[in-house]
Write a protein that holds these residues in place. Structure first.
Motif, PDB file in Angstrom:
ATOM      1  N   GLY A 335     -47.355  27.233  18.177  1.00 58.24           N
ATOM      2  CA  GLY A 335     -46.704  28.404  18.756  1.00 58.24           C
ATOM      3  C   GLY A 335     -45.963  28.020  20.020  1.00 58.24           C
ATOM      4  O   GLY A 335     -46.004  26.869  20.466  1.00 58.24           O
ATOM      5  N   HIS A 336     -45.244  28.965  20.565  1.00 62.10           N
ATOM      6  CA  HIS A 336     -44.628  28.754  21.868  1.00 62.10           C
ATOM      7  C   HIS A 336     -44.475  30.093  22.564  1.00 62.10           C
ATOM      8  O   HIS A 336     -44.633  31.148  21.954  1.00 62.10           O
ATOM      9  CB  HIS A 336     -43.270  28.039  21.742  1.00 62.10           C
ATOM     10  N   ALA A 337     -44.186  30.010  23.848  1.00 66.18           N
ATOM     11  CA  ALA A 337     -43.890  31.220  24.621  1.00 66.18           C
ATOM     12  C   ALA A 337     -42.539  31.031  25.284  1.00 66.18           C
ATOM     13  O   ALA A 337     -42.216  29.935  25.754  1.00 66.18           O
ATOM     14  CB  ALA A 337     -44.956  31.467  25.681  1.00 66.18           C
ATOM     15  N   THR A 338     -41.744  32.082  25.281  1.00 69.57           N
ATOM     16  CA  THR A 338     -40.506  32.074  26.057  1.00 69.57           C
ATOM     17  C   THR A 338     -40.723  32.926  27.296  1.00 69.57           C
ATOM     18  O   THR A 338     -41.277  34.027  27.206  1.00 69.57           O
ATOM     19  CB  THR A 338     -39.334  32.699  25.278  1.00 69.57           C
ATOM     20  N   LEU A 339     -40.267  32.442  28.424  1.00 62.96           N
ATOM     21  CA  LEU A 339     -40.193  33.259  29.630  1.00 62.96           C
ATOM     22  C   LEU A 339     -38.725  33.574  29.894  1.00 62.96           C
ATOM     23  O   LEU A 339     -37.869  32.697  29.773  1.00 62.96           O
ATOM     24  CB  LEU A 339     -40.783  32.506  30.823  1.00 62.96           C
ATOM     25  N   ARG A 340     -38.461  34.825  30.200  1.00 65.37           N
ATOM     26  CA  ARG A 340     -37.084  35.230  30.572  1.00 65.37           C
ATOM     27  C   ARG A 340     -37.213  36.045  31.849  1.00 65.37           C
ATOM     28  O   ARG A 340     -37.745  37.146  31.832  1.00 65.37           O
ATOM     29  CB  ARG A 340     -36.457  36.056  29.458  1.00 65.37           C
ATOM     30  N   CYS A 341     -36.740  35.462  32.945  1.00 67.83           N
ATOM     31  CA  CYS A 341     -36.984  36.052  34.270  1.00 67.83           C
ATOM     32  C   CYS A 341     -35.668  36.347  34.979  1.00 67.83           C
ATOM     33  O   CYS A 341     -34.605  35.837  34.608  1.00 67.83           O
ATOM     34  CB  CYS A 341     -37.816  35.096  35.122  1.00 67.83           C
ATOM     35  N   ALA A 342     -35.777  37.137  36.041  1.00 68.14           N
ATOM     36  CA  ALA A 342     -34.589  37.533  36.789  1.00 68.14           C
ATOM     37  C   ALA A 342     -34.037  36.381  37.622  1.00 68.14           C
ATOM     38  O   ALA A 342     -32.831  36.285  37.830  1.00 68.14           O
ATOM     39  CB  ALA A 342     -34.900  38.727  37.685  1.00 68.14           C
ATOM     40  N   ASP A 343     -34.897  35.511  38.123  1.00 66.35           N
ATOM     41  CA  ASP A 343     -34.413  34.400  38.945  1.00 66.35           C
ATOM     42  C   ASP A 343     -35.320  33.182  38.783  1.00 66.35           C
ATOM     43  O   ASP A 343     -36.385  33.257  38.175  1.00 66.35           O
ATOM     44  CB  ASP A 343     -34.297  34.820  40.418  1.00 66.35           C
TER      45      ASP A 343
END
Lengths: 361, 361
Positions: A335-343
């Protein structure tokens, strides 16, 4: 439109998740009874050389694509008689053999570590004399995730090294003192239009990718696009291709290409306007390409061996889980995780939050 | 974890697309041979009252949820003996009957148009005398997309109207001069935690939703959350619920609730951090809820009857296609597009670009 995929692992699974909303359906040819893509399409359970089942696949689908590059050349040639195959046989022939691959880089003027073809222990001894130590001996085909290679540091390591890798065709590569590993994921349409995702900085452990961080305005983006563009044009490539580089002395040295969607592009599912999976399908089916622009600041963390408790992973803000539905097993990508952040600052914090959940198994 | 879904249409399909990356698998019970969710899970082809197959479903899955609210009460009661069912039977009992629904709004102090229970033509005549004309006669159950209702404008329209709707239990609703139609999609966890998406402005044509635009800082957001929160608490609701309102005189009047993921929440797949589909699954499985925050400025356009040429739809920048894989048929919802743009001006331009591709069929 029905898409045939050779291989039914997580890459096939994510292709189906991306293609279903475009109205596509999928058939996966994979000998594994528990192929994890099978939940999302038809599963033709057969060996990659099984012509009866390859013919069945060809008859059922509009085109065939691949989830991995180690497909036998005969399989590609056989399928190509009946159905369009993307990327083309030549792309696979080059990409699955490190000697052909490195030779192509050299021919195209793309810097790459010193290398030599090794078909015997005598070849290896000669290559070591020329390239020096340390160096890495790699099987020409079938290597992945650090498998099929051996680092040679001292003269004693060279003795019998060819036999240790199975006395199969190898290449010797000079050791590269790199400051970083980056990859560029590109997509090329049937008409030659090409788009590039942002350069990704990759961190490996024990030869397996652990962390990919998408860059913002990386100073080597243009150079990487130049190199990757040369390869795509040379191969008249159609689909997504990933190109891994070493960062050396402020420049790039080519490591290898993958003629397919790639682990270092998984962040694009949430982190880019159009993911590598959707763009690969758009390219091979002749649809217009999608935007490769970033949405926020993204990173991808692999789950190796096991997925941490789902409730803990998704409790991390900005975190998106991708569970492959595979049995947990040491060293296996599950599996994997994506992080999508503002900065970027927030991104670093959230990477640490996910890393805290990962234990080595 | 395996999820059972009653119904195998596009809502089930999008639930599976959201749940598969969380490691979930799906079984859909639907009598239709071409149920479009079937590509993404097991398809138990049976009527909703077929106890043998309901039992099979219950035995195979960890919990059951619903794609539509018109499930027979007996089906819910039967399943509940063997497996957890979310949302609960009481939520479905209320939501599938306009009389119960409107009575609950009244009990909870939520403004709603005048209404009366109509079990005969005599009831209708009395209700018209009380509420006045124009008014709308609606079947208490099984109405959707403008079906099962009749607008009464003149006294002549009232004559035989009860018979025209099939002499089934109805309600009469006072006509509302609204300035807009909005909906609020909410999700409530097993522990009562509740999150709300931004209010959405909806445009219907011929009773069918055409366009949903997610708002930014809508002045009625807090009021809508108050009203929806009352309903969720009252029902001890678990999962996603959509609540449709009329905007009247700067306030809100309740129209109806849908105890499920909802067409006016489809924009959340790309337009929110965590989609309504993922959040519904998180809620019913007891996982932590995801963020309902917007990502950019979003709108959703329905494709009714046919999906325009895929190449044209995905060539529109910022546009994401969701093709349901259903046969095209006049008046049928067969797909939608989400737009996710950097600002509202761009969003309006891109809505116009997609609308230009839609022809009435």
């Amino acid at each position: 439109m029905k898409i045939g995929v050779i291989g039914g692992g997580q890459l096939g699974r994510m292709l189906a998740l991306a293609g279903t909303p475009l109205g596509m359906s999928f058939a996966f040819l994979d000998p594994a009874p528990d192929a994890c893509a099978a939940a999302l399409g038809e599963h033709i359970r057969a060996d990659y050389g099984d012509q009866d089942h390859l013919r069945q696949l060809a008859d059922e689908v509009d085109l065939v694509t691949f989830e991995f590059e180690s497909v036998p050349a005969e399989t590609v040639a056989f399928l190509s008689q009946f159905v369009p195959v993307y990327p083309c046989a030549e792309s696979l022939r080059i990409a699955r053999d490190r000697w052909f691959e490195k030779s192509m880089f050299k021919d195209l003027g793309i810097p790459t570590p010193d290398f030599a073809n090794v078909l015997s222990q005598a070849d290896l001894d000669a290559a070591v004399a020329c390239i020096g130590l340390p160096a890495v001996l790699k099987t020409r085909t079938l290597g992945y995730d650090g498998k099929g290679q051996k680092v040679l540091r001292k003269p004693e390591d060279v003795i019998d090294a060819f036999a240790e890798l199975g006395s199969v065709p190898c290449i010797l590569e000079g050791f590269v003192l790199f400051t970083g590993e980056v990859s560029l994921v590109a997509v090329r349409a049937r008409d030659g239009e090409t788009r590039f995702y942002p350069l990704v900085h990759n961190t490996h452990e024990s030869g397996i990718l652990r962390l990919s961080v998408a860059s913002s305005y990386h100073p080597l983006q243009a150079l990487a696009e130049d190199y990757v563009g040369r390869v795509l044009s040379k191969l008249d490539y159609v689909g997504v291709l990933a190109f891994e580089f070493f960062e050396v002395d402020g420049g790039l040295k080519a490591n290898e290409i993958a003629p397919r969607v790639h682990n270092s592009g998984h962040w694009t599912i949430e982190g880019a306007e159009c993911s590598q999976f959707e763009n690969h399908l758009r390219a091979v089916t002749g649809l217009p390409l999608g935007s490769t622009a970033k949405v926020g600041e993204s990173a991808m963390l692999n789950f190796i061996g096991e997925v941490p408790a789902v409730a803990q992973v998704i409790a991390v803000e900005d975190c998106h889980l991708h569970h492959y539905g595979k049995a947990f097993k040491s060293g296996r990508k599950v599996g994997h995780a994506t992080l999508r952040c503002a900065d970027r600052e927030r991104l670093q914090q959230q990477i640490a939050a996910v890393e805290a959940l990962i234990r080595d198994v």
